[in-house]
Design an enzyme around this catalytic site. Structure first.
Site, mmCIF file in Angstrom:
data_model
loop_
_atom_site.group_PDB
_atom_site.id
_atom_site.type_symbol
_atom_site.label_atom_id
_atom_site.label_comp_id
_atom_site.label_asym_id
_atom_site.label_seq_id
_atom_site.Cartn_x
_atom_site.Cartn_y
_atom_site.Cartn_z
ATOM 1 N N VAL A 154 40.814 32.896 40.475
ATOM 2 C CA VAL A 154 41.985 32.453 40.174
ATOM 3 C C VAL A 154 43.012 33.616 40.594
ATOM 4 O O VAL A 154 44.059 33.759 39.707
ATOM 5 C CB VAL A 154 42.344 31.768 38.905
ATOM 6 N N ALA A 155 42.609 34.309 41.526
ATOM 7 C CA ALA A 155 43.356 35.589 41.695
ATOM 8 C C ALA A 155 43.749 36.390 40.286
ATOM 9 O O ALA A 155 42.662 36.850 39.626
ATOM 10 C CB ALA A 155 44.824 35.414 42.442
ATOM 11 N N CYS A 156 44.875 36.859 40.227
ATOM 12 C CA CYS A 156 45.402 37.508 39.144
ATOM 13 C C CYS A 156 45.122 37.217 37.630
ATOM 14 O O CYS A 156 45.098 37.925 36.607
ATOM 15 C CB CYS A 156 46.526 38.197 39.354
ATOM 16 N N SER A 157 44.809 36.166 37.487
ATOM 17 C CA SER A 157 44.466 35.223 36.335
ATOM 18 C C SER A 157 43.197 34.832 35.988
ATOM 19 O O SER A 157 42.919 34.415 35.205
ATOM 20 C CB SER A 157 45.560 34.014 36.307
#
Length: 373
Positions: A154-157
């Site tokens: 979830v990329a940066c999360s």
């Protein structure tokens, strides 16, 4: 419902560092090379001349001063400008597994646990270096954990979303102790020929142990009081690399296959989403922002962090209330907030509140309210 704690954290820092000055010298040499090779087209107005970068520009725009990388060779060579990472045979541990295991060992030690105590491993990061077998299952086998394992992106999360998944698994009874690992190998996805993004990312690995409260013997434990996740589709932060690219040979290696973003749009659109997200969570939990001893925020850009902190806590905020680590580590995708948590929680006393929060591509936002046990 099972009470859940984060009982340990770990951090693996890669062996090589790259300063802004090193990056800028390499990039500016590339600019000279490019502009000289395309001089006729530039003069004819067919090609735009590239502009120099500077360490001052990078630090002002982002707050970043340096970054760590797993492999430095190739990055500063103007004829290569990417890390030269040799392919490994299938029977060898992947680089992300190696990184993740080192962070995981620290987290387990802090939690007073061994690998055999873990019954779920979640590897969560912006990129995994292959589709399958899952890096998490590789780590499960290498460390000897039990139960099951899976990867999630979830990329940066990714880190906060994975912690929420771990909490939900424990509350739902499908796991008792979960190892969340974030092996952020970002340097291969950097376009080192792009002035606006060549400085943004660094490599790192973090890990946390999430477990049932009654099982924990750690003096480092934090109770999970509240979790919240949100997503809203946007292409303003994007990386188009994938296995389908090989099916279009003419475009398989174009710049859009690496990280790229429209920074101003991200700043304008994502900040209000963060405020609204946190306001709603605090309202539901009847918590006032000033009750937090510390904010462990996503570490993408110093200016974005300062806006979030000012919105929540006002103007007179001590640096220790929202520590910055991106000056040393740069943007490490989902690991940034966990690095801040790992480095800046030792002064917490029983009852102190902290906020672990990430935000980025997707768009995605994950936030976790923690209380020191």
């Amino acid at each position: 419902m099972n009470k859940v704690v984060i009982s340990g954290s770990g951090l693996y820092t890669p062996p090589y560092s790259v300063s802004n000055d090193e990056l800028v010298n390499s990039y500016n040499s590339y600019v000279d090379q490019f502009n000289q090779q395309h001089a006729a087209d530039i003069e004819a107005g067919k090609v735009l001349a590239l502009a120099y970068s500077s360490s001052q520009f990078i630090e002002k725009a982002s707050g970043i001063k340096s970054r760590y990388v797993m492999v430095k060779e190739g990055i500063l060579d103007t004829n290569i400008m990417m890390p030269l990472i040799a392919d490994k045979p299938s029977e060898s541990l992947s680089m992300q597994a190696e990184m993740g295991i080192e962070a995981a060992k620290q987290a387990l030690q802090q939690a007073n646990l061994t690998a055999e105590d873990i019954d779920l491993v979640i590897v969560a990061c912006a990129y995994t270096q292959r589709a399958y077998p899952a890096i998490a299952i590789e780590i499960q086998q290498a460390m000897g954990t039990k139960g099951f394992a899976y990867d999630m992106l979830v990329a940066c999360s990714s880190a906060t979303f994975a912690i929420v998944n771990a909490v939900d698994a424990i509350r739902g009874g499908t796991a008792n102790r979960v190892l969340v690992i974030n092996p952020e190998l970002t340097s291969p996805q950097i376009n080192f020929r792009d002035r606006d993004s060549h400085f943004i990312f660094g490599d790192v690995a973090t890990a946390v142990v999430v477990e049932r409260d009654e099982l924990s013997t750690s003096t480092h434990a934090f109770s999970v009081l509240s979790t919240r996740c949100a997503t809203d589709y946007s292409s303003n932060i994007r990386s188009n690399f994938g296995f389908v690219n090989r099916c279009d040979p003419e475009n398989a290696t174009t710049a859009d296959k690496l990280f790229h973003q429209q920074g101003r749009k991200v700043f304008k659109e994502l900040l209000p989403m963060i405020y609204q997200h946190l306001d709603a969570q605090f309202s539901d939990e009847q918590i006032k922002p000033e009750e937090f001893k510390r904010l462990w925020l996503h570490q993408a850009n110093i200016n974005m962090n300062l806006f979030v902190v000012k919105k929540l806590l006002g103007d007179n905020v001590e640096p220790t209330q929202a520590p910055i680590i991106l000056d040393e580590y740069a943007n490490t995708a989902s690991a940034g907030s966990v690095i801040a948590f790992h480095k800046f929680n030792q002064d917490f006393k029983t009852g102190d509140l902290g906020l672990l929060c990430s935000f980025g591509a997707g768009y995605s936002i994950g936030s976790i309210v923690l209380e020191k046990c």
